[in-house]
Scaffold this motif. Structure first.
Motif, short mmCIF file in Angstrom:
data_model
loop_
_atom_site.label_atom_id
_atom_site.label_comp_id
_atom_site.label_asym_id
_atom_site.label_seq_id
_atom_site.Cartn_x
_atom_site.Cartn_y
_atom_site.Cartn_z
N GLY A 7 32.10 35.76 40.54
CA GLY A 7 32.77 37.04 40.25
C GLY A 7 34.28 36.80 40.21
N GLN A 11 38.04 42.13 41.09
CA GLN A 11 39.23 42.54 41.85
C GLN A 11 39.49 41.59 43.04
OE1 GLN A 11 40.78 46.81 43.13
NE2 GLN A 11 38.77 46.41 44.01
N LEU A 12 38.46 41.37 43.85
CA LEU A 12 38.62 40.44 44.98
C LEU A 12 38.60 39.00 44.50
CD1 LEU A 12 38.75 39.83 48.00
CD2 LEU A 12 36.26 40.07 48.11
N LEU A 32 27.97 31.90 35.30
CA LEU A 32 26.86 31.94 36.27
C LEU A 32 26.46 33.39 36.51
CD1 LEU A 32 26.98 30.08 39.70
CD2 LEU A 32 26.13 32.40 39.47
N VAL A 58 28.79 47.45 41.77
CA VAL A 58 29.61 48.22 42.73
C VAL A 58 29.67 49.73 42.46
CG1 VAL A 58 31.11 46.26 43.34
CG2 VAL A 58 31.74 47.72 41.42
N VAL A 73 21.32 42.48 41.27
CA VAL A 73 22.57 41.74 41.48
C VAL A 73 22.85 41.55 42.98
CG1 VAL A 73 25.06 41.68 41.01
CG2 VAL A 73 23.51 42.76 39.37
N LYS A 125 23.12 46.11 49.24
CA LYS A 125 24.04 45.14 49.85
C LYS A 125 23.49 44.67 51.19
CE LYS A 125 27.68 44.03 48.56
NZ LYS A 125 28.11 42.93 47.66
N VAL A 144 33.83 43.91 53.85
CA VAL A 144 35.14 44.45 53.52
C VAL A 144 34.93 45.93 53.21
CG1 VAL A 144 35.99 42.24 52.67
CG2 VAL A 144 34.88 43.82 51.07
N SER A 146 36.67 49.70 51.08
CA SER A 146 37.66 50.46 50.31
C SER A 146 38.76 49.58 49.73
CB SER A 146 38.26 51.56 51.18
OG SER A 146 37.24 52.34 51.73
N GLY A 152 42.15 45.49 39.93
CA GLY A 152 41.31 46.70 39.87
C GLY A 152 39.85 46.29 39.81
N ALA A 153 38.97 47.14 40.33
CA ALA A 153 37.54 46.79 40.35
C ALA A 153 37.00 46.86 38.93
CB ALA A 153 36.77 47.73 41.27
N LYS A 156 34.24 49.39 38.48
CA LYS A 156 34.60 50.81 38.60
C LYS A 156 35.69 51.21 37.61
CE LYS A 156 33.70 50.84 43.57
NZ LYS A 156 34.25 51.00 44.90
N1 LIG Z 1 35.58 47.78 45.58
C1 LIG Z 1 35.39 48.21 46.82
O1 LIG Z 1 35.97 49.22 47.25
C2 LIG Z 1 34.45 47.47 47.74
C3 LIG Z 1 34.22 48.00 49.03
C4 LIG Z 1 33.37 47.31 49.90
C5 LIG Z 1 32.79 46.10 49.49
N2 LIG Z 1 33.03 45.62 48.24
C6 LIG Z 1 32.39 44.36 47.83
O2 LIG Z 1 33.44 43.46 47.49
C7 LIG Z 1 33.01 42.58 46.44
C8 LIG Z 1 34.04 42.56 45.33
O3 LIG Z 1 34.18 43.85 44.74
P1 LIG Z 1 35.31 44.14 43.67
O4 LIG Z 1 36.01 45.37 44.08
O5 LIG Z 1 36.10 42.89 43.42
O6 LIG Z 1 34.41 44.50 42.38
P2 LIG Z 1 34.54 44.01 40.85
O7 LIG Z 1 35.96 43.91 40.44
O8 LIG Z 1 33.64 44.90 40.07
O9 LIG Z 1 33.96 42.54 40.91
C9 LIG Z 1 32.59 42.25 40.85
C10 LIG Z 1 32.42 41.01 40.03
O10 LIG Z 1 31.02 40.68 39.97
C11 LIG Z 1 30.75 40.24 38.66
N3 LIG Z 1 29.31 40.37 38.40
C12 LIG Z 1 28.60 41.53 38.25
N4 LIG Z 1 27.32 41.22 38.02
C13 LIG Z 1 27.22 39.87 38.04
C14 LIG Z 1 26.16 38.95 37.86
N5 LIG Z 1 24.90 39.37 37.59
N6 LIG Z 1 26.40 37.62 37.96
C15 LIG Z 1 27.65 37.19 38.21
N7 LIG Z 1 28.71 38.00 38.36
C16 LIG Z 1 28.48 39.32 38.28
C17 LIG Z 1 31.59 41.11 37.75
O11 LIG Z 1 31.76 40.50 36.51
P3 LIG Z 1 31.71 41.37 35.14
O12 LIG Z 1 32.62 42.53 35.35
O13 LIG Z 1 32.14 40.43 34.09
O14 LIG Z 1 30.27 41.82 35.02
C18 LIG Z 1 32.89 41.15 38.55
O15 LIG Z 1 33.70 40.05 38.25
C19 LIG Z 1 31.61 43.06 46.05
O16 LIG Z 1 30.66 42.28 46.72
C20 LIG Z 1 31.53 44.48 46.58
O17 LIG Z 1 30.20 44.86 46.87
C21 LIG Z 1 33.86 46.28 47.36
#
Ligand SMILES: NC(=O)c1ccc[n+]([C@@H]2O[C@H](COP(=O)([O-])OP(=O)(O)OC[C@H]3O[C@@H](n4cnc5c(N)ncnc54)[C@H](OP(=O)(O)O)[C@@H]3O)[C@@H](O)[C@H]2O)c1
Length: 306
Positions: A7, A11-12, A32, A58, A73, A125, A144, A146, A152-153, A156
């Motif tokens: 990923g 965002q992370l 992958l 997410v 996922v 999760k 983690v 919020s 940016g996510a 989302k």
């Molecule tokens: N955002 C929050 O507020 C929040 C809060 C608590 C926990 N988390 C956790 O923190 C982590 C990071 O979240 P984030 O905010 O960085 O979200 P994000 O920006 O949406 O990142 C998620 C990443 O996962 C990739 N992905 C989705 N489906 C996939 C698949 N089948 N195989 C491989 N990659 C895949 C996406 O790629 P594509 O976009 O190219 O599909 C994206 O790069 C996640 O585990 C989330 O559950 C987030």
């Protein structure tokens, strides 16, 4: 240390890639797909020491109807990654969420509190956590909460902070819930702390036990206070555009825990400390150029008014 980041364009993930620098092996969904065991086998080629799995579905409300997609996922993906890690003897780091809790505790959750998810996203999760714990030989589950970060996510379409600023710029009325409490967290801070934490893993005298860890900015607040703080830092009178509402007024598909703040108990035990959420938010707004931009805009307006 070679660290594969799944990923990597998220965002992370994108902040982790920056922080781990030359150690990072960035892998996006194109490289992958965690839902496809065959595709996960690409990890054999890189032989990383550590795999950080940020890949996730997410969208909390959509997950209520796309149940299978979310589980594919967040849960089956975690199972596939666990198996791949064992084959190459890598440490499996699964990124999880505060939404594994139901919110009934009413005070910050510690790592050993018992999860009880109340929405599909949280359950998917939590299932990913259990797969990670019970199928990986070496693992850390990192919760983690919020998140906001420069990228940016992706799932989302942005983050909460940027979206509040955009609404203020558009002159929209901003209504935010004041009865839901959480630990807002800057992705850069999580990334830096995770690097320090994994460096400890290499030091056998203090190697953290394989278990669950919380990594959030210290302190907590409700979303309304968080939003007000954004505009206080920006010194922007959009504060008058914001009003508090109750979560029951929002017709959302997924239930959310009303109190999901996390306590970094296990980090504290290791002598590691995250900074306070207000400092982190200020840093984010400065780094993003927001503070200068808003002050500049205000200056121009004053000149025009004068
Ligand atoms: N955002 C929050 O507020 C929040 C809060 C608590 C926990 N988390 C956790 O923190 C982590 C990071 O979240 P984030 O905010 O960085 O979200 P994000 O920006 O949406 O990142 C998620 C990443 O996962 C990739 N992905 C989705 N489906 C996939 C698949 N089948 N195989 C491989 N990659 C895949 C996406 O790629 P594509 O976009 O190219 O599909 C994206 O790069 C996640 O585990 C989330 O559950 C987030």
């Amino acid at each position: 240390m070679k660290v594969a980041i799944l990923g990597a364009n998220g965002q992370l993930g994108s902040d982790l890639v920056k922080v781990f620098g030359e150690e990072a092996i960035p892998l996006t969904r194109r490289d992958l797909d965690v839902t496809d065991l065959e595709s996960v086998k690409i990890l054999n080629e890189f032989k990383p020491d550590v795999i950080i799995n940020t890949a996730a579905y997410v969208r909390v409300d959509d997950a209520e109807v796309e149940v299978e997609k979310a589980f594919r996922v967040n849960a089956i993906g975690a199972f596939n990654v666990a198996k791949a890690c064992n084959e190459i003897n890598a440490v499996n780091v699964y990124i999880s969420t505060d939404y594994v809790f139901d919110g009934a505790k009413g005070e910050p959750y510690e790592e050993d509190d018992v999860p009880n998810p109340i929405n599909v996203y949280g359950l998917s999760k939590y299932t990913g956590e259990v797969f990670t714990r019970n199928y990986s030989e070496k693992y850390y589950v990192i919760r983690v909460a919020s998140l906001y970060g420069k990228a940016g996510a992706r799932g989302k379409g942005g983050n909460f902070v940027d979206s509040m600023i955009q609404k203020a710029k558009n002159g929209e009325e901003i209504k935010v819930v004041d009865d839901t409490f959480m630990s807002s967290t800057y992705t850069k801070d999580v990334s830096r702390m995770l690097k320090r934490f994994l460096d400890l893993d290499l030091d056998l005298s203090i190697k953290p036990e394989f278990w669950v860890y919380h990594i959030v900015n210290e302190g907590y607040c409700n979303w309304y206070d968080f939003t007000k703080e954004i505009f206080t830092i920006l010194d922007w009178d959009a504060k008058n555009q914001i009003s508090p509402i109750k979560s029951s007024e929002l017709k959302r598909l997924a239930r959310r825990p009303i109190f999901s703040a996390l306590k970094n108990k296990k980090l504290d035990d290791l002598g590691l400390r995250m900074r306070n959420w207000k400092e982190a938010l200020k840093d984010y707004l400065i780094e993003k150029g927001g503070v200068d931009e808003w002050r500049g805009a205000r200056g121009k307006r004053r000149k025009a008014d004068g």
